[in-house]
Scaffold this motif. Structure first.
Motif, short mmCIF file in Angstrom:
data_model
loop_
_atom_site.label_atom_id
_atom_site.label_comp_id
_atom_site.label_asym_id
_atom_site.label_seq_id
_atom_site.Cartn_x
_atom_site.Cartn_y
_atom_site.Cartn_z
N TYR A 298 0.84 -1.20 0.00
CA TYR A 298 0.00 0.00 0.00
C TYR A 298 0.88 1.26 0.00
O TYR A 298 0.67 2.18 -0.79
CB TYR A 298 -0.91 -0.02 1.23
CG TYR A 298 -1.80 1.19 1.37
CD1 TYR A 298 -2.80 1.45 0.43
CD2 TYR A 298 -1.63 2.09 2.42
CE1 TYR A 298 -3.61 2.57 0.55
CE2 TYR A 298 -2.44 3.21 2.55
CZ TYR A 298 -3.43 3.45 1.61
OH TYR A 298 -4.22 4.56 1.73
N VAL A 299 1.88 1.26 0.86
CA VAL A 299 2.75 2.45 0.95
C VAL A 299 3.53 2.64 -0.35
O VAL A 299 3.60 3.75 -0.89
CB VAL A 299 3.71 2.34 2.17
CG1 VAL A 299 4.65 3.53 2.23
CG2 VAL A 299 2.91 2.24 3.46
N LYS A 300 4.05 1.55 -0.89
CA LYS A 300 4.82 1.65 -2.14
C LYS A 300 3.94 2.13 -3.29
O LYS A 300 4.41 2.82 -4.18
CB LYS A 300 5.45 0.29 -2.49
CG LYS A 300 6.66 -0.04 -1.64
CD LYS A 300 7.43 -1.19 -2.24
CE LYS A 300 7.44 -2.35 -1.31
NZ LYS A 300 8.11 -3.54 -1.82
N SER A 301 2.67 1.73 -3.27
CA SER A 301 1.80 2.12 -4.37
C SER A 301 1.47 3.62 -4.32
O SER A 301 1.15 4.22 -5.33
CB SER A 301 0.49 1.31 -4.35
OG SER A 301 -0.32 1.74 -3.27
N LYS A 302 1.55 4.21 -3.14
CA LYS A 302 1.13 5.62 -2.99
C LYS A 302 2.27 6.62 -3.12
O LYS A 302 2.05 7.76 -3.51
CB LYS A 302 0.56 5.81 -1.56
CG LYS A 302 -0.91 5.63 -1.45
CD LYS A 302 -1.33 5.33 -0.01
CE LYS A 302 -1.04 6.32 1.03
NZ LYS A 302 -2.21 7.09 1.45
#
Ligand SMILES: CC(=O)SCCNC(=O)CCNC(=O)[C@H](O)C(C)(C)COP(=O)(O)OP(=O)(O)OC[C@H]1O[C@@H](n2cnc3c(N)ncnc32)[C@H](O)[C@@H]1OP(=O)(O)O
Ligand SMILES: O=C(O)CCC(=O)C(=O)O
Ligand SMILES: [Zn+2]
Length: 469
Positions: A298-302
């Motif tokens: 999730y963090v990497k996608s944002k």
């Protein structure tokens, strides 16, 4: 935990321990809860309210951060910071009140004109119509309104009671909404305010359509459990989003942010390197580190995580501070492994002693070798990097020499390489056998002396002699 009724209480007995463990496992699924992930980390089963995989950042370096003792941001610097934050991917950038000074207002208007790709712009004002009228003219996407609700601030800051606060909040919210701009209402010093006052005003502003309510630990007194309880209670009272702001006076700012998300908060305030009033608030990088463990994909996608270091360097330079040595993710030793036991395991599998992968942030791992806590496995890795041919017994022997020398002073990597090369050459030439420490000392000394009398060294000595003649 109570023992079963038919068993005598036997403090510390093996039987008691076994019973307690068994019932704990039965209750929780696992002592640490939940399933192991790929990295061997036990995640707790998620609370149905938890937003640890669904949250946004309100980046306040250009508001809270401007309240840091060293901060003075001219427009050029603010634009540089805003662009870097946008590139990183924060959802919101919060700016100082346009009512603060003519330049603050001009800067706010200029940043709104930048047309940032991702980040939306907020400004932060007092709960007052005068400030609200100025704020809505600047071109911001949203206005963050704040007013103290604790008795300390009601008596000594603005001198208003809860009914004045409620009436004015309604007026400001309706005015800002009428301009088609997002609005958040926050209670400053929430954790020293009466719960009944908080819930009552939050419910009122929620009913008239505020976009977010804010909870602020203005003095840094809250702990994660208090945060969880307040946010969870609030989650049951309002349907709008919940923003949280944590000061770090007692070192809980990141943990509190995490507890807030677990309890159903939706937005967290951060600043780069945590700068703000006193010792600041939840740092952007620290929050990212924490959330990467909770949900890396999730963090990497944002976010564009490799930008973190650059954003921090820009802000550190602007406010004339160093990035702390132990900073989350980007501190110089954040991915440095030293002790022999750690180094061996890290070289075998980095997940043994790393919960974050430096490569995700464009950082590199470093294994420190030239010190008295080193071990032969770390030295072996260096031997292999240098393409030297030494067997394990020889490497252990060379390691003993490195440790002996490092007992006097830490050896640089250059020193270590020199020892290993001399050891290797001497073995190849049949001049050295395992255990011949004195021979190795002599070879090292000869090497150092030969460097001392090298042509460069002689030229330097000559220059020094000429200068002093
Ligand atoms: C916890 C936080 O960090 S909140 C954000 C803090 N940010 C700032 O303070 C922004 C920078 N501040 C400034 O530039 C100035 O303080 C200004 C322009 C906002 C106000 O300046 P001044 O009018 O000279 O007042 P001063 O700063 O001395 O005192 C604050 C005033 O705001 C009032 N006030 C304080 N908090 C609030 C609030 N949340 N809502 C409404 N009024 C408030 C106080 O009663 C006081 O009013 P007074 O004129 O009756 O004394
Ligand atoms: O507006 C907010 O929620 C926070 C204001 C602030 O900086 C604080 O209370 O410390
Ligand atoms: Zn603050």
């Amino acid at each position: 935990m109570c023992p079963p009724a038919d068993k005598p209480v036997a403090n510390g007995s093996e039987e008691m321990v076994a019973i307690d463990l068994a019932s704990a496992v039965k209750t929780n699924g696992h002592l640490n809860g939940g399933e192991k992930d790929k990295k061997g980390f036990y995640n707790r089963p998620s609370d149905f309210l938890s937003n640890t995989s669904n949250w946004q950042i309100i980046e306040s370096t250009l508001r809270e951060g401007e309240q840091f003792a060293n901060a003075f941001f001219d427009l050029e610097t603010k634009i540089k910071i805003a662009k870097a934050l946008d590139e990183f991917g924060v959802e919101w950038i919060e700016l100082t009140s346009p009512a603060a000074s003519p330049e603050s207002r001009a800067h706010c208007e200029a940043i709104c004109q930048l047309g940032l790709k991702r980040s939306k712009i907020l400004t932060h004002i007092r709960c007052h119509m005068d400030d609200a009228r100025i704020a809505v003219e600047t071109g911001v996407d949203g206005v963050d309104v704040v007013i103290g609700t604790s008795s300390f601030l009601r008596e000594h800051s603005h001198g208003k009671d809860m009914s004045w606060i409620t009436k004015t909040a309604i007026e400001v919210i309706q005015f800002v909404k009428s301009k088609g701009i997002e609005i958040r209402f926050s209670s400053e010093d929430s954790f020293r305010s009466e719960l009944v006052d908080l819930l009552s005003i939050y419910r009122t502003v929620d009913k008239i359509g505020v976009n977010r309510v804010g909870v602020a630990d203005t003095v840094g007194c809250a702990d994660p459990r208090q945060v969880y309880e307040l946010v969870r209670t609030l989650r049951g009272v309002v349907s709008c989003d919940i923003e949280c702001h944590f000061h770090n006076d007692t070192g809980c700012a990141i943990a509190n942010a995490y507890a807030a998300l677990e309890a159903g908060a939706t937005h967290i305030d951060t600043s780069v390197l945590g700068i703000g009033e006193r010792n600041g608030i939840t740092p952007l990088g620290g929050l990212i580190a924490r959330m990467m463990v909770a949900d890396p994909e999730y963090v990497k996608s944002k976010y564009n995580l490799t930008m973190l270091r650059e954003v921090e360097n820009i802000v550190a330079e602007a406010v004339e501070i160093q990035v702390p040595f132990n900073n989350y993710i980007t501190g110089f030793c954040a991915f440095t492994h030293k002790a022999g036991i750690h180094a061996k395991a890290i070289l075998a599998n980095p997940s043994t002693y790393e919960i974050l992968n430096p490569a995700d942030f464009g950082m590199t791992r470093y294994v420190s070798i030239g010190h008295r806590l080193t071990g032969w496995n770390a030295v072996k890795s260096r031997v292999e990097q240098l393409n030297l041919t030494l067997n394990d017994e020889q490497i252990k022997d060379a390691t003993a020499k490195i440790k002996e020398l490092a007992d006097v002073r830490t050896q640089s990597m250059e020193d270590v390489d020199m020892i290993l090369r001399i050891y290797h050459n001497a073995v190849q030439e049949g001049k050295l056998k395992v255990g011949q420490s004195a021979v190795l000392d002599r070879l090292l000394e000869e090497h150092v002396n030969s460097r001392e009398t090298s042509p460069n060294r002689n030229a330097k000595r000559q220059r020094v002699e000429e200068a002093s003649a």
